[in-house]
Write a protein that holds these residues in place. Sequence first.
Motif, PDB file in Angstrom:
ATOM      1  N   LEU A 237       0.848  -1.183  -0.034  1.00 18.14           N
ATOM      2  CA  LEU A 237       0.022  -0.033  -0.022  1.00 18.14           C
ATOM      3  C   LEU A 237       0.898   1.151   0.162  1.00 18.14           C
ATOM      4  CD1 LEU A 237      -2.999   0.834   0.060  1.00 18.14           C
ATOM      5  CD2 LEU A 237      -2.724   1.112   2.616  1.00 18.14           C
ATOM      6  N   ALA A 238       1.931   1.249   0.642  1.00 16.18           N
ATOM      7  CA  ALA A 238       2.818   2.493   0.757  1.00 16.18           C
ATOM      8  C   ALA A 238       3.470   2.982  -0.808  1.00 16.18           C
ATOM      9  CB  ALA A 238       4.021   2.239   1.991  1.00 16.18           C
ATOM     10  N   MET A 239       3.570   1.752  -1.405  1.00 16.65           N
ATOM     11  CA  MET A 239       4.017   2.117  -2.857  1.00 16.65           C
ATOM     12  C   MET A 239       2.834   2.776  -3.557  1.00 16.65           C
ATOM     13  SD  MET A 239       3.286   0.902  -6.115  1.00 16.65           S
ATOM     14  CE  MET A 239       2.738  -0.875  -6.017  1.00 16.65           C
ATOM     15  N   GLY A 240       1.554   2.064  -3.263  1.00 24.79           N
ATOM     16  CA  GLY A 240       0.407   2.483  -4.077  1.00 24.79           C
ATOM     17  C   GLY A 240       0.059   4.097  -3.588  1.00 24.79           C
ATOM     18  N   MET A 241       0.710   4.383  -2.137  1.00 26.56           N
ATOM     19  CA  MET A 241      -0.021   5.805  -1.892  1.00 26.56           C
ATOM     20  C   MET A 241       1.339   6.913  -2.584  1.00 26.56           C
ATOM     21  SD  MET A 241      -1.212   7.103   0.984  1.00 26.56           S
ATOM     22  CE  MET A 241      -1.746   8.784   0.097  1.00 26.56           C
ATOM     23  N   ALA A 242       2.335   6.485  -2.762  1.00 26.79           N
ATOM     24  CA  ALA A 242       2.999   7.449  -3.646  1.00 26.79           C
ATOM     25  C   ALA A 242       2.628   7.423  -5.149  1.00 26.79           C
ATOM     26  CB  ALA A 242       4.590   6.685  -3.501  1.00 26.79           C
ATOM     27  N   SER A 243       2.304   6.328  -5.574  1.00 28.34           N
ATOM     28  CA  SER A 243       1.716   6.163  -7.035  1.00 28.34           C
ATOM     29  C   SER A 243       0.575   7.119  -7.104  1.00 28.34           C
ATOM     30  CB  SER A 243       1.477   4.837  -7.370  1.00 28.34           C
ATOM     31  OG  SER A 243       0.820   4.987  -8.720  1.00 28.34           O
ATOM     32  N   VAL A 244      -0.594   6.913  -6.282  1.00 23.94           N
ATOM     33  CA  VAL A 244      -1.627   7.732  -6.407  1.00 23.94           C
ATOM     34  C   VAL A 244      -1.570   9.142  -6.135  1.00 23.94           C
ATOM     35  CG1 VAL A 244      -3.199   5.887  -5.976  1.00 23.94           C
ATOM     36  CG2 VAL A 244      -2.457   7.377  -4.037  1.00 23.94           C
ATOM     37  N   GLU A 245      -0.486   9.740  -5.367  1.00 25.42           N
ATOM     38  CA  GLU A 245      -0.017  11.069  -5.169  1.00 25.42           C
ATOM     39  C   GLU A 245       0.326  11.525  -6.390  1.00 25.42           C
ATOM     40  OE1 GLU A 245       2.032  10.932  -1.444  1.00 25.42           O
ATOM     41  OE2 GLU A 245       0.259  11.702  -0.614  1.00 25.42           O
ATOM     42  N   HIS A 246       1.366  10.793  -7.174  1.00 24.56           N
ATOM     43  CA  HIS A 246       1.746  11.264  -8.326  1.00 24.56           C
ATOM     44  C   HIS A 246       0.773  11.427  -9.558  1.00 24.56           C
ATOM     45  CE1 HIS A 246       5.843   8.845  -7.345  1.00 24.56           C
ATOM     46  NE2 HIS A 246       5.491   9.918  -6.828  1.00 24.56           N
ATOM     47  N   PHE A 268      -6.484   5.695   0.178  1.00 16.79           N
ATOM     48  CA  PHE A 268      -5.191   5.078   0.459  1.00 16.79           C
ATOM     49  C   PHE A 268      -4.750   5.712   1.651  1.00 16.79           C
ATOM     50  CE2 PHE A 268      -3.456   2.901  -3.204  1.00 16.79           C
ATOM     51  CZ  PHE A 268      -4.349   2.857  -4.152  1.00 16.79           C
ATOM     52  N   ARG A 269      -4.747   7.034   1.917  1.00 17.88           N
ATOM     53  CA  ARG A 269      -4.353   7.544   3.233  1.00 17.88           C
ATOM     54  C   ARG A 269      -4.921   6.828   4.410  1.00 17.88           C
ATOM     55  NH1 ARG A 269      -4.775  12.965   2.080  1.00 17.88           N
ATOM     56  NH2 ARG A 269      -2.717  12.848   1.556  1.00 17.88           N
ATOM     57  N   ARG A 270      -6.284   6.691   4.226  1.00 20.07           N
ATOM     58  CA  ARG A 270      -6.827   5.819   5.449  1.00 20.07           C
ATOM     59  C   ARG A 270      -6.487   4.710   5.764  1.00 20.07           C
ATOM     60  NH1 ARG A 270     -12.783   6.824   3.434  1.00 20.07           N
ATOM     61  NH2 ARG A 270     -13.025   5.186   5.125  1.00 20.07           N
ATOM     62  N   GLY A 271      -5.955   4.029   4.417  1.00 19.02           N
ATOM     63  CA  GLY A 271      -5.679   2.598   4.559  1.00 19.02           C
ATOM     64  C   GLY A 271      -3.970   2.640   5.372  1.00 19.02           C
ATOM     65  N   MET A 272      -3.406   3.741   5.081  1.00 22.86           N
ATOM     66  CA  MET A 272      -1.958   3.680   5.652  1.00 22.86           C
ATOM     67  C   MET A 272      -2.289   4.280   7.150  1.00 22.86           C
ATOM     68  SD  MET A 272       0.278   3.352   3.333  1.00 22.86           S
ATOM     69  CE  MET A 272       1.762   4.603   3.875  1.00 22.86           C
ATOM     70  N   GLU A 273      -3.087   4.886   7.367  1.00 22.21           N
ATOM     71  CA  GLU A 273      -3.362   5.281   8.933  1.00 22.21           C
ATOM     72  C   GLU A 273      -4.132   4.153   9.763  1.00 22.21           C
ATOM     73  OE1 GLU A 273      -4.360  10.308   7.952  1.00 22.21           O
ATOM     74  OE2 GLU A 273      -6.188   8.591   8.469  1.00 22.21           O
ATOM     75  N   ALA A 274      -4.580   2.973   8.944  1.00 21.10           N
ATOM     76  CA  ALA A 274      -5.195   1.940   9.532  1.00 21.10           C
ATOM     77  C   ALA A 274      -4.105   0.917   9.783  1.00 21.10           C
ATOM     78  CB  ALA A 274      -6.441   1.400   8.812  1.00 21.10           C
ATOM     79  N   GLY A 275      -2.882   1.237   9.263  1.00 19.14           N
ATOM     80  CA  GLY A 275      -1.813   0.362   9.738  1.00 19.14           C
ATOM     81  C   GLY A 275      -1.295  -0.533   8.447  1.00 19.14           C
ATOM     82  N   HIS A 276      -1.863  -0.331   7.247  1.00 18.94           N
ATOM     83  CA  HIS A 276      -1.816  -1.184   6.227  1.00 18.94           C
ATOM     84  C   HIS A 276      -0.607  -1.110   5.058  1.00 18.94           C
ATOM     85  CE1 HIS A 276      -5.396  -3.484   7.123  1.00 18.94           C
ATOM     86  NE2 HIS A 276      -6.255  -2.363   7.089  1.00 18.94           N
ATOM     87  N   PHE A 281      -2.325  -3.308  -1.586  1.00 19.32           N
ATOM     88  CA  PHE A 281      -3.230  -2.350  -1.632  1.00 19.32           C
ATOM     89  C   PHE A 281      -4.630  -3.075  -1.387  1.00 19.32           C
ATOM     90  CE2 PHE A 281      -5.034  -1.228  -5.788  1.00 19.32           C
ATOM     91  CZ  PHE A 281      -4.749  -2.621  -6.573  1.00 19.32           C
ATOM     92  N   SER A 282      -5.083  -4.429  -1.548  1.00 21.28           N
ATOM     93  CA  SER A 282      -6.265  -5.128  -1.617  1.00 21.28           C
ATOM     94  C   SER A 282      -6.711  -4.841  -0.074  1.00 21.28           C
ATOM     95  CB  SER A 282      -6.134  -6.601  -1.863  1.00 21.28           C
ATOM     96  OG  SER A 282      -5.181  -7.276  -1.009  1.00 21.28           O
ATOM     97  N   ALA A 283      -5.731  -4.493   0.823  1.00 21.03           N
ATOM     98  CA  ALA A 283      -6.363  -4.213   2.175  1.00 21.03           C
ATOM     99  C   ALA A 283      -7.146  -3.014   2.494  1.00 21.03           C
ATOM    100  CB  ALA A 283      -5.190  -3.931   3.135  1.00 21.03           C
ATOM    101  N   LEU A 284      -7.582  -2.414   1.227  1.00 20.82           N
ATOM    102  CA  LEU A 284      -8.421  -1.259   1.256  1.00 20.82           C
ATOM    103  C   LEU A 284      -9.920  -1.733   1.316  1.00 20.82           C
ATOM    104  CD1 LEU A 284      -6.752   1.364  -1.246  1.00 20.82           C
ATOM    105  CD2 LEU A 284      -6.913   1.401   1.175  1.00 20.82           C
ATOM    106  N   VAL A 285      -9.893  -3.041   0.914  1.00 17.76           N
ATOM    107  CA  VAL A 285     -11.307  -3.818   0.743  1.00 17.76           C
ATOM    108  C   VAL A 285     -11.943  -3.464   2.455  1.00 17.76           C
ATOM    109  CG1 VAL A 285     -12.380  -5.866   0.738  1.00 17.76           C
ATOM    110  CG2 VAL A 285     -11.216  -5.246  -0.912  1.00 17.76           C
ATOM    111  N   GLU A 286     -10.838  -3.804   3.347  1.00 17.30           N
ATOM    112  CA  GLU A 286     -11.339  -3.770   4.763  1.00 17.30           C
ATOM    113  C   GLU A 286     -11.733  -2.426   4.989  1.00 17.30           C
ATOM    114  OE1 GLU A 286     -11.502  -6.890   5.570  1.00 17.30           O
ATOM    115  OE2 GLU A 286     -10.182  -7.905   4.240  1.00 17.30           O
TER     116      GLU A 286
END
Length: 293
Positions: A237-246, A268-276, A281-286
Motif C-alpha cells: 500500500l505504501a508504494m500505491g500511496m506514492a503512486s496515487v499522489e503522483h 489510500f491515506r486512510r489505509g495507511m493510517e489503519a496500519g496497512h 493495497f487489497s487491504a483497502l477492501v477492509e
Amino acid sequence: MSNTQRTVTVIGLGPMGRAMAAVLLDRGYAVTVWNRTASRADDLVARGAVLAPNPAAAAAANEVVILSLTDYAAVYDVLEQAAPALAGRVLLNLTSATPEEARTGASWAAGHGAVQLTGGVNVPPSGIGQPESSTFYSGPREVFDRHRPVLEALTGRAEHQGEDPGRAALLYQIGVGMFWTSMLGYWQAIALARANGLTAADILPHADDTANSLTQFFAFYTDRIDAGKHLGDVDRLAMGMASVEHVLQTNADAGVDTALPAAVVDLFRRGMEAGHGTDSFSALVEVMGKPAS
Ligand code: NDP
C-alpha cells in the motif's frame, strides 16, 4: 413448464423500453405498450404494437407486464393507476432500484395479487436481443422458468439469482457501481490527456490495454481476499500511496479537476493510517467495508 404465450405488455418507453418492445415485435410477439409521453410509442405502433390508453388497460392486456421506468417512484406512479388490473399479473420489473426497494416492490405487488420478478439488465439498449447479453433475475423460480422464452428474447442470458427479490437489484448495483466508477476513471484520463494536447482517440489503445489488464488483477486478488490475506509480496500500500499522489499531482499540474484522484488519495491515506502500509493495497477492501469514521 414454460409459457408459450407470445403476448406481452411493455410499460415505459425510454431508450431501454423501446429497445425491448422493438425486439419483441421482431420476434413475433404481440406487444401492448404504454408510456406517459404517448408520442414515444409512435414508431412501435407503426410496427404493429398496440398503444394502451392508460396503465390499467396496458396491465389488463397481458399476463406479462414489463416495467422499464426511471425508478420505483415512477413504478408506483404508474401502477397505482393500474391497481385493479394487477391481480394475476407477472410484473417483470427491469427498473433500477436498491435491493430494499425491490423487496418492498415485490411485497406491494403481492398485496395486489401480482408477482414481481426483479430484473437487472446488464447491457445498454443496443445489447437488447443479443445472445451474449445478460440480465439478472430474482424472485419465484417457477415464474422465472415459466417465462424463460420472453426473458431470453430480451437478453440471450437470463440468470436466475435466487428467490430474494432484492438479489438481482444487488448484483445489478454492484455491476453498475463498477461501471460508473470505471467510466469516471476514463473521463479523468481523457481530461488529463486533452490538457496535454492529446485526444481521446490518441489514448484509446492505452486505455484499452489498461482496462483489459484489470481482469487479471481481479483473478489474482480474489482468492487472497476471500482467504483474508493481503500479503505485501507483490505490491505494498505504501508504494500505491506514492503512486496515487503522483497521479493527483499530474492532474493538478495540468489544471484539470482533481476531485476523483483526490478521493483515491484519501482512501489510500486512510489505509495507511489503519496500519496497512506494508500490506497489499487489497487491504483497502477492509477499510472500505466500514463507513469512514
Ligand atoms: P429513462 O429514464 O430514459 O426512461 C424510462 C421511462 O420512465 C420513460 O418512458 C419515462 O416516461 C418513464 N417515467 C419516468 N418517470 C415517470 C413517472 N413519474 N411516471 C410515468 N413514467 C415515468 O430510462 P431508460 O429507458 O434508459 O432505462 C429504463 C430503466 O432501465 C432504468 O431504471 C435504467 O436504470 C435501466 N437501465 C438502463 C440502461 C441504459 O443504458 N439506458 C442500462 C441498464 C439498465 P416519459 O417518456 O414520459 O419521460
